[in-house]
Enzyme design. Structure first.
Site, PDB file in Angstrom:
ATOM      1  N   LYS A  49       0.143  -3.087 -13.155  1.00 10.88           N
ATOM      2  CA  LYS A  49      -1.036  -3.194 -14.017  1.00 10.88           C
ATOM      3  C   LYS A  49      -0.727  -2.842 -15.463  1.00 10.88           C
ATOM      4  O   LYS A  49      -1.458  -3.236 -16.374  1.00 10.88           O
ATOM      5  CB  LYS A  49      -2.161  -2.300 -13.496  1.00 10.88           C
ATOM      6  CG  LYS A  49      -2.456  -2.441 -12.013  1.00 10.88           C
ATOM      7  CD  LYS A  49      -2.729  -3.860 -11.571  1.00 10.88           C
ATOM      8  CE  LYS A  49      -3.061  -3.899 -10.077  1.00 10.88           C
ATOM      9  NZ  LYS A  49      -3.236  -5.266  -9.564  1.00 10.88           N
ATOM     10  N   TYR A 263      -8.003  -4.720   4.053  1.00 11.63           N
ATOM     11  CA  TYR A 263      -7.462  -4.132   2.826  1.00 11.63           C
ATOM     12  C   TYR A 263      -7.279  -2.627   2.994  1.00 11.63           C
ATOM     13  O   TYR A 263      -8.188  -1.908   3.427  1.00 11.63           O
ATOM     14  CB  TYR A 263      -8.405  -4.395   1.655  1.00 11.63           C
ATOM     15  CG  TYR A 263      -7.995  -3.670   0.392  1.00 11.63           C
ATOM     16  CD1 TYR A 263      -7.099  -4.240  -0.495  1.00 11.63           C
ATOM     17  CD2 TYR A 263      -8.494  -2.397   0.106  1.00 11.63           C
ATOM     18  CE1 TYR A 263      -6.701  -3.560  -1.644  1.00 11.63           C
ATOM     19  CE2 TYR A 263      -8.102  -1.712  -1.034  1.00 11.63           C
ATOM     20  CZ  TYR A 263      -7.212  -2.297  -1.896  1.00 11.63           C
ATOM     21  OH  TYR A 263      -6.821  -1.619  -3.018  1.00 11.63           O
ATOM     22  N   TYR A 289      -0.002  -2.421  -1.156  1.00  9.29           N
ATOM     23  CA  TYR A 289       0.470  -3.661  -1.765  1.00  9.29           C
ATOM     24  C   TYR A 289       1.946  -3.941  -1.456  1.00  9.29           C
ATOM     25  O   TYR A 289       2.264  -4.795  -0.621  1.00  9.29           O
ATOM     26  CB  TYR A 289       0.239  -3.623  -3.287  1.00  9.29           C
ATOM     27  CG  TYR A 289      -1.208  -3.553  -3.657  1.00  9.29           C
ATOM     28  CD1 TYR A 289      -1.995  -4.701  -3.765  1.00  9.29           C
ATOM     29  CD2 TYR A 289      -1.826  -2.329  -3.888  1.00  9.29           C
ATOM     30  CE1 TYR A 289      -3.337  -4.640  -4.091  1.00  9.29           C
ATOM     31  CE2 TYR A 289      -3.176  -2.248  -4.219  1.00  9.29           C
ATOM     32  CZ  TYR A 289      -3.918  -3.405  -4.317  1.00  9.29           C
ATOM     33  OH  TYR A 289      -5.248  -3.334  -4.633  1.00  9.29           O
TER      34      TYR A 289
END
Length: 336
Positions: A49, A263, A289
């Site tokens: 990010k 998730y 992730y």
């Protein structure tokens, strides 16, 4: 693509390392595996990010913002990095955390990213699972504006056309590294969630005619939805960056067979992948992730879908801080 036309704040020393995973390649007996270390983007333990935030924060500063507003799941890597960037720039930061993973585990709810969020002084509010979190963040921004602040609202994962510029830049950086090292890359694999990383990579590589296939390993949405989200955003960032002709649909590929129960829900494949990288290479993945992304890569190699003779680069999107939120799950593996 002339990315210098866009406001940008340099947040980390580039390029991030591109390293060969010799031990893992030997262990799996398949392709030659390399790793692009975007866990080494420095800011608050790094992660993918930060690349997006270079452009997002750049635009925020250009607009005169004094507050960053964003959202994510409780153990969001994006939220942690956004708070850190706000602190670095002397801005306030308001974040909304969604109880997307149903758990009462205190490690998940209070350690890892949450601990760092609190240490960095962000104003945190919680929302129940299933909330339209981007809409909630926009509403929070309007609330702050009405109170006299100058907010800049960042969507989940930093995944819009501005944030995706960060991975168009990464695509250029990776190919320059490969060229300088004399490496031909057959396949680029990474975890794909909010779509911005994959969209930027696909658009960036297509825009420079790199001829490198990109495979996203999904961590949340079903295949059709994930590919549609990535393709839409890839075309948005391509148009924004001035690319002509857009991005062909066939350039977007996601394998969503490794999500597991949902998730942020751990899987045995993720646990093995995290353990293998730690023990064979001293590289720490994350449970949400990169751990699932690597689990997908390992399984596809074992099935022969990705074969010997290929050179694969795995993009490490960071997030090892999140391991602390899953301590119980990994302790079970040690006991076994």
């Amino acid at each position: 693509m002339h990315l210098a036309r866009f406001p940008r704040i340099r947040l980390f020393p580039a390029p991030t390392p591109l390293e060969k995973l010799t031990n893992l390649s030997r262990f799996l007996g398949g392709p030659e595996i390399w790793i692009k270390r975007d866990d080494c983007t420095v800011v608050a333990s790094g992660g993918n990010k930060v690349r997006k935030l270079e452009f997002l924060a750049g635009e925020a500063v250009a607009q005169g913002a004094d507050t960053l507003v964003t959202q994510g799941a409780v153990q969001s890597n994006h939220v942690r990095q956004t708070i850190a960037v706000a602190a670095k720039l002397g801005m306030a930061c308001a974040v909304l955390l969604e109880h997307r993973v149903e758990t009462n585990d205190p490690a998940y709810l209070t350690s890892g990213n949450v601990l760092l969020d609190r240490l960095m002084g962000a104003a945190i509010e919680y929302r129940p699972g299933g909330t339209d979190m981007n809409a909630a963040a926009i509403a929070k921004g309007e609330e702050l504006r009405a109170a006299g602040a100058k907010p800049y609202v960042i969507p989940g994962g930093g995944s819009n056309r501005v944030g995706a510029l960060g991975y168009m830049s990464c695509a250029q950086e990776l190919m320059q590294q490969a060229d300088e090292m004399g490496l031909t890359i057959d396949l680029l694999v990474h975890a794909t969630g909010s779509a911005g990383t994959q969209a930027g990579l696909v658009a960036g590589l297509h825009g420079i005619n790199a001829g490198v296939r990109v495979l996203g390993i999904g961590v949340r949405a079903p295949k059709a939805a994930q590919e549609a989200n990535v393709h839409r955003l890839a075309n948005e960032v391509a148009e924004y960056a001035g690319m002509r002709g857009g991005v062909p649909r066939e350039a977007v590929e996601a394998n969503c067979d490794y999500v597991g129960p949902g998730y942020g829900q751990p899987t045995e494949g993720m646990r093995e992948a995290v353990s293998l990288l730690a023990r064979l290479e001293g590289v720490l993945l994350d449970p949400v992730y990169s751990g699932k992304g690597m689990a997908g890569l390992i399984d596809l190699i074992r099935k022969g879908v990705i074969g010997a003779g290929q050179r694969v680069v795995f993009l490490h999107t960071g997030g090892s801080v999140g391991l602390y939120g899953y301590q119980g799950f990994f302790e079970q593996g040690f006991a076994a």
